[in-house]
Scaffold this active site. Structure first.
Site, PDB file in Angstrom:
ATOM      1  N   THR A  70       0.831  -1.213   0.000  1.00  0.00           N
ATOM      2  CA  THR A  70       0.000   0.000   0.000  1.00  0.00           C
ATOM      3  C   THR A  70       0.859   1.254   0.000  1.00  0.00           C
ATOM      4  O   THR A  70       0.637   2.176  -0.791  1.00  0.00           O
ATOM      5  CB  THR A  70      -0.953  -0.006   1.202  1.00  0.00           C
ATOM      6  OG1 THR A  70      -1.897  -1.076   1.044  1.00  0.00           O
ATOM      7  CG2 THR A  70      -1.717   1.315   1.305  1.00  0.00           C
ATOM      8  N   CYS A 324      -7.892  -6.661   1.851  1.00  0.00           N
ATOM      9  CA  CYS A 324      -8.138  -5.257   2.222  1.00  0.00           C
ATOM     10  C   CYS A 324      -9.608  -4.896   2.125  1.00  0.00           C
ATOM     11  O   CYS A 324     -10.049  -3.911   2.703  1.00  0.00           O
ATOM     12  CB  CYS A 324      -7.327  -4.328   1.315  1.00  0.00           C
ATOM     13  SG  CYS A 324      -5.547  -4.551   1.443  1.00  0.00           S
TER      14      CYS A 324
END
Length: 381
Positions: A70, A324
């Protein structure tokens, strides 16, 4: 326990944990400190960077350590876009990116950037022709996922990199988080300028990762406050985590030649077994254009969370979509963009393997599915 959620995270190797503990105990100094403890920690950091660079086929100074995928994607995409926006504000990605890329582009769109989202076909692949039509004189970035985290679709990175050689002012970023060690890609030969990897996808530790930044590229940093990581990522380096990252990458690459053949066999076994079960529809493929460690399928009419809990009770662990997003009840954005429809998108299950996955584990999973799926569908009627 049968663990089939390796695309979400992998179990750290024992040797990786031992490396982390050893470095934490013996080289605990701040690598920026000038005393002996600091210099020893800096040596560990340097050796780890050199090893990772060698394994990736790049220069040591082109490796920037991050906390994972990320952060790496954010740094690459925002870093290029904000630093080079004076040359243009047109940026290109696809509709099937990981959330860390997709939402970063959405944020840049809100900041005035013009984003083109390339469509995909029913196998989840972008078209080089669509990219050719999308690129403009004010385009500054193309960012694409290499291996899709939900379906395993492998994008034509080589062809895209070759095409972008004619556009030297357009930066090419690749999210290589799902591909590294399983579907290798040569950074230099494929004209990749920035590339993201994450340690916990190949038996390293969570919170570790790296971003390849080709020499000569300038980025706008996301973190300020120090000179670490070529001033692109301020903050004291996680030396034990970085040493563990290097160990995990080396160990996994060493397993890759034999391991990839095993992954393909496991995938074929899983696909063949799932095809025998009434009510199951496959959403992913195998062979060229598909990663060997991911299988995505749907059970239309069954809630994926119910399937996951039924399997969990038997100590079999799978997932729905990206980890996620797995706690969100919405259907898979990826499958919807592939045109597979609402029912398949809201009932999708993903299984994913590592080089540690055993043949008998996949066989046991198939046998349990053959018993559970008819029960689940009966309850839903």
């Amino acid at each position: 326990m049968i663990y089939l959620d390796n695309s979400a995270t992998t179990k750290p190797y024992k040797e990786v944990l031992e490396t982390y503990l050893t470095v934490s105990e013996q080289y605990f100094g701040n690598p920026s400190s000038l005393h002996t403890l600091g210099l020893e920690a800096e040596k560990v950091l340097t050796r780890s960077r050199e090893l990772i660079a060698k394994l990736l086929g790049v220069k040591a100074k082109e490796v920037i350590f991050t906390s994972g995928g990320t952060e790496g994607n954010n740094l690459a995409i925002k870093g290029v876009s904000l630093e080079h926006q004076s040359r243009g504000k047109h940026i290109i990605t696809s509709v099937i990116e990981h959330a860390s890329t997709y939402e970063t582009f959405a944020e840049l769109e809100n900041k005035g950037f013009d984003v083109t989202y390339l469509p995909v076909n029913q196998t989840g692949h972008v078209s080089l022709d669509d990219l050719k039509q999308a690129i403009r004189s004010d385009t500054i970035l193309v960012s694409l996922i290499h291996v899709n985290n939900e379906t395993g679709a492998v994008q034509p990175i080589q062809e895209i990199g070759e095409f972008l050689k004619d556009y030297p002012k357009v930066f090419f970023h690749v999210d290589h988080v799902q591909g590294v060690t399983k579907v290798p890609v040569h950074f230099k030969k494929n004209n990749i300028d920035l590339c993201t990897i994450s340690g916990h996808k190949f038996h390293g530790l969570k919170g570790t990762g790296a971003l390849y930044v080709r020499e000569g590229i300038t980025l706008s940093p996301m973190l300020h406050g120090g000179v670490q990581e070529a001033r692109l990522r301020a903050g004291t380096e996680n030396v034990p985590g970085i040493a563990a990252l290097a160990k995990a990458l080396r160990m996994t690459i060493e397993k890759a030649e034999e391991g990839k053949l095993n992954l393909m066999q496991l995938q074929q076994k899983a696909i063949a077994g799932l095809k025998e079960i009434n009510g199951i529809v496959l959403n992913s493929g195998s062979g060229d254009g598909h990663a060997p460690h991911i299988v995505n399928f749907s059970i239309p009419g069954a809630k994926p969370e119910v399937v996951i809990q039924a399997l969990s009770h038997q100590q079999i662990y799978v997932s729905t979509k990206s980890a996620c997003s797995s706690k969100l009840s919405s259907p898979s954005r990826i499958l919807l963009e592939m045109g597979l429809g609402q029912k398949r998108a809201e009932s999708a299950i993903r299984i994913s393997f590592s080089y540690e996955t055993q043949d008998q584990e996949v066989e046991a999973f198939i046998q349990v599915m053959k018993k559970e799926v008819p029960k689940l569908l009966q309850v839903m009627r």
